[in-house]
Design a protein around this motif. Structure first.
Motif, PDB file in Angstrom:
ATOM      1  N   VAL A   1       0.844  -1.423   0.054  1.00 20.05           N
ATOM      2  CA  VAL A   1       0.105   0.008  -0.129  1.00 20.05           C
ATOM      3  C   VAL A   1       0.960   1.225  -0.187  1.00 20.05           C
ATOM      4  O   VAL A   1       0.744   2.215  -0.719  1.00 20.05           O
TER       5      VAL A   1
ATOM      6  N   TYR B   1       2.208   1.864  -3.502  1.00 22.47           N
ATOM      7  CA  TYR B   1       1.178   2.302  -4.302  1.00 22.47           C
ATOM      8  C   TYR B   1       0.943   3.811  -4.019  1.00 22.47           C
ATOM      9  O   TYR B   1       0.750   4.633  -5.013  1.00 22.47           O
TER      10      TYR B   1
ATOM     11  N   SER C   1       1.947   9.941   1.914  1.00 23.91           N
ATOM     12  CA  SER C   1       1.927   8.621   2.321  1.00 23.91           C
ATOM     13  C   SER C   1       2.610   8.210   3.697  1.00 23.91           C
ATOM     14  O   SER C   1       2.017   7.620   4.529  1.00 23.91           O
TER      15      SER C   1
ATOM     16  N   ILE D   1       3.732   0.836   5.645  1.00 22.15           N
ATOM     17  CA  ILE D   1       3.533   1.872   4.711  1.00 22.15           C
ATOM     18  C   ILE D   1       4.963   2.899   4.771  1.00 22.15           C
ATOM     19  O   ILE D   1       5.099   3.276   3.590  1.00 22.15           O
TER      20      ILE D   1
END
Length: 395
Positions: free
Chosen positions: A58, A61, A71, A108
């Motif tokens: 994730v 991406y 992010s 992440i």
């Protein structure tokens, strides 16, 4: 190094220091304080690593889609929320729930940090990734050194300390990472990769390399899981076990003046670096078979450290080189998720082997895995060579 890289390095250090306060002690906490077996503890860590795998993918991406700042902030906020939960509710099964969410949030952040350093300082090559790697290991040195003594007083203090460090990381990221954008040279390099080979060949090469990376991480993860309990059973104290990780982190820093010139001299022979590193790491597990006191485990950790210095920074560097334009985050996400899968499989795998057989059998299996891991390290660029050959023949 540029100021932006230093800010990423500092953020990585704070992040890893916070997480490493807890992760080497997870198995001990679940086994000794929550009354769970090694297999159950391994299963919980497998679930935690599963959350990290998903977070890595994730995060990669999100980097490609929304950039590094959003992010990272998203990942840190999730991690802070989980740490607030685990600080107040760390019994069974609450510990499992919050540990899984924590794995997702921190998962992440990590590939985004690697993707950012590659994009803001492309001319640095391996240097940027090595700087992040050093920051990670300095955090690993400091975290357990603090975590062991804190845990001996109370695990409650450990959870609060972890939360405090992540809050500091949140503040640093909020004020420092907002304006980090890819360097123009980075965009040119991505264009060159796309023009020279197809993204399929690049992806296949990355996946082949990831096979060896996976096996190495399955083995490496035993140090923070099955071996942590094994060392305790031999009468080695929690402080001494934590000191092993301090040795690991400090040795990585101390050896840099010696290792860096070697790495730079043989920068184009990255396969040789990978094979050498894998072989040295394997030797450390052979030493463990004969280890019965702290000194022998310290020797094994020193050998392991020399090997990992050559392997761990090389893999994200190769991923950055292979990544087509707009896919650097995804490629770093793949690499980091593979490492997380190794950490996910490793504890359960190791726990079951030890429960049903013995620690020495596990060490022999791990040595065999390192031998197998050398094959993908040698062959990972085969798809690229094949495609270049076809291109040359066609033209």
């Amino acid at each position: 190094m540029p100021k932006k890289v230093w800010l990423l390095v500092i953020g990585t250090f704070i992040n890893i220091t916070g997480s490493s306060l807890l992760w080497p002690l997870n198995t001990i906490y679940m086994h000794d304080h929550l009354g769970q077996s090694l297999s159950i503890a391994g299963l919980v860590l497998m679930i935690n690593a599963g959350g990290t795998v998903l977070g890595n993918l994730v995060g990669g991406y999100l980097f490609d889609k929304f950039g590094g700042y959003k992010s990272i902030m998203f990942g840190i906020l999730i991690t802070v929320a989980s740490l607030i939960g685990i600080t107040f509710w760390h019994g069974w099964p609450h510990y499992v729930w919050f540990l899984t969410i924590m794995g997702f949030g921190s998962g992440i952040v990590i590939p985004v940090m690697f993707a950012l350093v590659g994009s803001v300082w492309p001319e640095g090559g391996r240097k940027g990734f090595n700087a992040i790697y050093l920051a990670q290991n300095l955090g690993v040195a400091v975290g357990p050194a603090l975590g062991g003594p804190i845990a001996e007083k109370s695990f409650d203090y450990l959870f609060v300390s972890n939360l405090g460090l992540y809050v500091i990381f949140l503040i640093l990221a909020a004020f420092s990472y907002r304006r980090m954008v890819p360097n123009k040279e980075y965009e040119k390099n991505r264009e060159k990769v796309v023009n020279n080979t197809s993204s399929k060949a690049n992806l296949y090469s990355l996946l082949i390399l990831s096979g060896g990376f996976l096996l190495a991480w399955i083995a490496y993860s035993q140090w923070s899981t099955t071996l942590s309990t094994h060392i305790q059973q031999l009468g080695i104290s929690l402080k001494e076990y934590s000191l092993l990780w301090t040795i690991n982190g400090l040795l990585i820093i101390i050896l840099q003046p010696i290792i860096s010139p070697i790495v730079q001299k043989y920068e184009k022979q990255i396969k040789a670096q990978l094979v050498f590193g894998m072989t040295v790491m394997m030797v450390s597990f052979i030493v463990i078979i004969f280890a019965s006191d702290f000194k022998m485990f310290a020797v094994a950790m020193m050998i392991l450290t020399i090997g990992e210095i050559f392997v761990w920074p090389a893999v994200p560097t190769i991923a950055s080189i292979l990544a087509p334009k707009g896919k650097d985050g995804s490629y770093q996400g793949i690499v980091n998720s593979i490492g997380a899968i190794g950490r996910m499989i490793g504890p359960l795998f190791g726990g079951m082997i030890v429960d049903y057989y013995s620690m020495n059998i596990l060490m022999l299996i791990l040595c065999a895995m390192f031998i197998i891991s050398i094959v993908p390290c040698l062959l990972y660029d085969s798809p690229l060579k094949k495609e270049m050959k076809q291109y040359n023949e066609a033209n």
